[in-house]
Write a protein that holds these residues in place. Structure first.
Motif, PDB file in Angstrom:
ATOM      1  N   VAL A   1      -7.745  57.825  13.245  1.00 56.45           N
ATOM      2  CA  VAL A   1      -8.741  57.931  14.321  1.00 56.45           C
ATOM      3  C   VAL A   1      -8.552  59.234  15.094  1.00 56.45           C
ATOM      4  CG1 VAL A   1      -9.326  56.932  16.585  1.00 56.45           C
ATOM      5  CG2 VAL A   1      -9.235  55.469  14.563  1.00 56.45           C
ATOM      6  N   THR A   2      -7.299  59.592  15.359  1.00 54.11           N
ATOM      7  CA  THR A   2      -7.014  60.831  16.081  1.00 54.11           C
ATOM      8  C   THR A   2      -7.514  62.041  15.305  1.00 54.11           C
ATOM      9  OG1 THR A   2      -5.072  59.818  17.122  1.00 54.11           O
ATOM     10  CG2 THR A   2      -5.200  62.209  17.188  1.00 54.11           C
ATOM     11  N   ALA A   3      -7.289  62.032  13.994  1.00 58.52           N
ATOM     12  CA  ALA A   3      -7.754  63.140  13.154  1.00 58.52           C
ATOM     13  C   ALA A   3      -9.284  63.244  13.176  1.00 58.52           C
ATOM     14  CB  ALA A   3      -7.250  62.965  11.723  1.00 58.52           C
ATOM     15  N   ILE A   4      -9.951  62.102  13.081  1.00 63.50           N
ATOM     16  CA  ILE A   4     -11.418  62.084  13.115  1.00 63.50           C
ATOM     17  C   ILE A   4     -11.922  62.565  14.475  1.00 63.50           C
ATOM     18  CG2 ILE A   4     -13.475  60.603  13.082  1.00 63.50           C
ATOM     19  CD1 ILE A   4     -11.912  58.793  11.044  1.00 63.50           C
ATOM     20  N   ASN A   5     -11.347  62.045  15.539  1.00 61.21           N
ATOM     21  CA  ASN A   5     -11.774  62.441  16.878  1.00 61.21           C
ATOM     22  C   ASN A   5     -11.601  63.937  17.110  1.00 61.21           C
ATOM     23  OD1 ASN A   5     -12.650  59.924  17.735  1.00 61.21           O
ATOM     24  ND2 ASN A   5     -10.659  59.340  18.565  1.00 61.21           N
ATOM     25  N   LEU A   6     -10.496  64.473  16.608  1.00 60.49           N
ATOM     26  CA  LEU A   6     -10.230  65.896  16.784  1.00 60.49           C
ATOM     27  C   LEU A   6     -11.242  66.735  16.014  1.00 60.49           C
ATOM     28  CD1 LEU A   6      -8.574  68.143  17.983  1.00 60.49           C
ATOM     29  CD2 LEU A   6      -6.935  67.895  16.110  1.00 60.49           C
ATOM     30  N   GLU A   7     -11.486  66.356  14.768  1.00 60.71           N
ATOM     31  CA  GLU A   7     -12.453  67.093  13.951  1.00 60.71           C
ATOM     32  C   GLU A   7     -13.811  67.161  14.654  1.00 60.71           C
ATOM     33  OE1 GLU A   7     -15.025  66.598   9.833  1.00 60.71           O
ATOM     34  OE2 GLU A   7     -13.269  65.305  10.126  1.00 60.71           O
ATOM     35  N   TYR A   8     -14.250  66.031  15.184  1.00 61.32           N
ATOM     36  CA  TYR A   8     -15.588  65.991  15.771  1.00 61.32           C
ATOM     37  C   TYR A   8     -15.627  66.558  17.181  1.00 61.32           C
ATOM     38  CZ  TYR A   8     -17.380  63.908  11.618  1.00 61.32           C
ATOM     39  OH  TYR A   8     -17.765  63.732  10.310  1.00 61.32           O
ATOM     40  N   ALA A   9     -14.519  66.521  17.898  1.00 64.87           N
ATOM     41  CA  ALA A   9     -14.470  67.197  19.201  1.00 64.87           C
ATOM     42  C   ALA A   9     -14.632  68.703  18.993  1.00 64.87           C
ATOM     43  CB  ALA A   9     -13.159  66.889  19.921  1.00 64.87           C
ATOM     44  N   ARG A  10     -13.984  69.219  17.948  1.00 66.40           N
ATOM     45  CA  ARG A  10     -14.102  70.656  17.644  1.00 66.40           C
ATOM     46  C   ARG A  10     -15.520  71.002  17.205  1.00 66.40           C
ATOM     47  NH1 ARG A  10      -8.344  70.915  14.760  1.00 66.40           N
ATOM     48  NH2 ARG A  10      -7.117  71.599  16.547  1.00 66.40           N
ATOM     49  N   ARG A  11     -16.086  70.138  16.354  1.00 64.45           N
ATOM     50  CA  ARG A  11     -17.449  70.402  15.901  1.00 64.45           C
ATOM     51  C   ARG A  11     -18.449  70.325  17.038  1.00 64.45           C
ATOM     52  NH1 ARG A  11     -18.477  67.254  10.398  1.00 64.45           N
ATOM     53  NH2 ARG A  11     -20.599  67.871  10.912  1.00 64.45           N
ATOM     54  N   GLY A  12     -18.198  69.408  17.967  1.00 64.93           N
ATOM     55  CA  GLY A  12     -19.051  69.295  19.143  1.00 64.93           C
ATOM     56  C   GLY A  12     -19.040  70.579  19.960  1.00 64.93           C
TER      57      GLY A  12
ATOM     58  N   ALA B   1     -21.524  68.254  29.979  1.00 67.03           N
ATOM     59  CA  ALA B   1     -20.888  68.411  31.293  1.00 67.03           C
ATOM     60  C   ALA B   1     -19.585  67.626  31.338  1.00 67.03           C
ATOM     61  CB  ALA B   1     -21.828  67.959  32.395  1.00 67.03           C
ATOM     62  N   ALA B   2     -19.627  66.425  30.774  1.00 67.95           N
ATOM     63  CA  ALA B   2     -18.440  65.572  30.787  1.00 67.95           C
ATOM     64  C   ALA B   2     -17.321  66.221  29.978  1.00 67.95           C
ATOM     65  CB  ALA B   2     -18.769  64.201  30.210  1.00 67.95           C
ATOM     66  N   ASN B   3     -17.711  67.037  29.000  1.00 68.49           N
ATOM     67  CA  ASN B   3     -16.723  67.611  28.096  1.00 68.49           C
ATOM     68  C   ASN B   3     -16.300  69.021  28.468  1.00 68.49           C
ATOM     69  OD1 ASN B   3     -16.731  65.335  26.587  1.00 68.49           O
ATOM     70  ND2 ASN B   3     -18.107  66.099  25.011  1.00 68.49           N
ATOM     71  N   ALA B   4     -16.977  69.592  29.454  1.00 72.51           N
ATOM     72  CA  ALA B   4     -16.783  71.017  29.720  1.00 72.51           C
ATOM     73  C   ALA B   4     -15.383  71.329  30.238  1.00 72.51           C
ATOM     74  CB  ALA B   4     -17.827  71.501  30.712  1.00 72.51           C
ATOM     75  N   GLN B   5     -14.750  70.341  30.876  1.00 74.41           N
ATOM     76  CA  GLN B   5     -13.527  70.629  31.615  1.00 74.41           C
ATOM     77  C   GLN B   5     -12.261  70.676  30.755  1.00 74.41           C
ATOM     78  OE1 GLN B   5     -14.419  71.595  34.518  1.00 74.41           O
ATOM     79  NE2 GLN B   5     -16.445  70.768  34.077  1.00 74.41           N
ATOM     80  N   SER B   6     -12.367  70.299  29.496  1.00 77.63           N
ATOM     81  CA  SER B   6     -11.126  70.159  28.742  1.00 77.63           C
ATOM     82  C   SER B   6     -11.270  70.663  27.319  1.00 77.63           C
ATOM     83  CB  SER B   6     -10.710  68.686  28.739  1.00 77.63           C
ATOM     84  OG  SER B   6     -11.802  67.908  28.336  1.00 77.63           O
ATOM     85  N   SER B   7     -10.132  70.890  26.679  1.00 79.93           N
ATOM     86  CA  SER B   7     -10.150  71.369  25.298  1.00 79.93           C
ATOM     87  C   SER B   7     -10.478  70.212  24.355  1.00 79.93           C
ATOM     88  CB  SER B   7      -8.775  71.938  24.947  1.00 79.93           C
ATOM     89  OG  SER B   7      -7.850  70.881  24.817  1.00 79.93           O
ATOM     90  N   PRO B   8     -10.963  70.535  23.150  1.00 71.93           N
ATOM     91  CA  PRO B   8     -11.240  69.478  22.158  1.00 71.93           C
ATOM     92  C   PRO B   8      -9.999  68.623  21.901  1.00 71.93           C
ATOM     93  CG  PRO B   8     -12.028  71.592  21.347  1.00 71.93           C
ATOM     94  CD  PRO B   8     -11.319  71.862  22.651  1.00 71.93           C
ATOM     95  N   GLU B   9      -8.829  69.277  21.874  1.00 71.92           N
ATOM     96  CA  GLU B   9      -7.583  68.545  21.625  1.00 71.92           C
ATOM     97  C   GLU B   9      -7.336  67.502  22.716  1.00 71.92           C
ATOM     98  OE1 GLU B   9      -7.651  72.062  19.254  1.00 71.92           O
ATOM     99  OE2 GLU B   9      -7.920  71.861  21.411  1.00 71.92           O
ATOM    100  N   GLN B  10      -7.516  67.909  23.963  1.00 74.54           N
ATOM    101  CA  GLN B  10      -7.296  66.982  25.082  1.00 74.54           C
ATOM    102  C   GLN B  10      -8.284  65.830  25.025  1.00 74.54           C
ATOM    103  OE1 GLN B  10      -7.772  70.085  28.073  1.00 74.54           O
ATOM    104  NE2 GLN B  10      -5.735  69.668  28.870  1.00 74.54           N
ATOM    105  N   ARG B  11      -9.553  66.166  24.746  1.00 74.75           N
ATOM    106  CA  ARG B  11     -10.578  65.122  24.686  1.00 74.75           C
ATOM    107  C   ARG B  11     -10.308  64.147  23.559  1.00 74.75           C
ATOM    108  NH1 ARG B  11     -14.018  69.409  25.069  1.00 74.75           N
ATOM    109  NH2 ARG B  11     -14.955  68.981  23.055  1.00 74.75           N
ATOM    110  N   ALA B  12      -9.945  64.674  22.385  1.00 81.52           N
ATOM    111  CA  ALA B  12      -9.676  63.817  21.225  1.00 81.52           C
ATOM    112  C   ALA B  12      -8.496  62.907  21.512  1.00 81.52           C
ATOM    113  CB  ALA B  12      -9.409  64.684  19.991  1.00 81.52           C
ATOM    114  N   GLN B  13      -7.482  63.458  22.167  1.00 84.62           N
ATOM    115  CA  GLN B  13      -6.282  62.693  22.485  1.00 84.62           C
ATOM    116  C   GLN B  13      -6.608  61.558  23.460  1.00 84.62           C
ATOM    117  OE1 GLN B  13      -3.185  63.466  20.944  1.00 84.62           O
ATOM    118  NE2 GLN B  13      -2.956  61.371  21.669  1.00 84.62           N
ATOM    119  N   ARG B  14      -7.362  61.889  24.500  1.00 86.06           N
ATOM    120  CA  ARG B  14      -7.745  60.869  25.494  1.00 86.06           C
ATOM    121  C   ARG B  14      -8.548  59.752  24.847  1.00 86.06           C
ATOM    122  NH1 ARG B  14      -9.047  64.813  29.513  1.00 86.06           N
ATOM    123  NH2 ARG B  14     -11.231  64.656  28.919  1.00 86.06           N
ATOM    124  N   LEU B  15      -9.516  60.150  24.017  1.00 87.59           N
ATOM    125  CA  LEU B  15     -10.367  59.165  23.357  1.00 87.59           C
ATOM    126  C   LEU B  15      -9.534  58.289  22.417  1.00 87.59           C
ATOM    127  CD1 LEU B  15     -13.163  57.999  22.804  1.00 87.59           C
ATOM    128  CD2 LEU B  15     -13.517  59.819  21.126  1.00 87.59           C
TER     129      LEU B  15
END
Length: 110
Positions: A40-51, A8-22
């Protein structure tokens, strides 16, 4: 359940936006240098997409939750290689706080 509010927390935004914020909040809270921030940004992006893939996959909640958990521990292993021991323990703390916040927000919406 827990997965519900993670999704639910992640539903509102794209993986890119979430990875960037994190990544940005990790940079300020963990004092990442530029090289660390890029990794860190690359890792966060990879896992946001996988999520997102896990979320959109078929399968029951429990199966998704298990996949999600193993994905997160994989992600943490990668981050551990990038961060100093001090930064990593701050990251653990930060994760706990995010979970608590999400849990509160989730309870309020019920």
């Amino acid at each position: 359940g827990m997965l519900g509010f993670i999704l639910a927390a992640n539903a509102q935004s794209s993986p890119e936006q979430r990875a960037q914020r994190l990544s940005d909040s990790m940079r300020s809270k963990l004092s990442l240098d530029t090289a660390q921030y890029e990794k860190v940004t690359a890792i966060n992006l990879e896992y946001a997409r996988r999520g997102d893939e896990i979320k959109n996959d078929g399968g029951g909640k429990f199966a998704k939750y298990r996949k999600f958990k193993s994905m997160m521990s994989e992600k943490d292993k990668k981050l551990k290689k990038v961060l100093t021991p001090d930064q990593y323990s701050s990251y653990e703390q930060m994760k706990k706080e995010m979970m608590d916040k999400a849990r509160e927000a989730y309870k309020d919406r019920q």
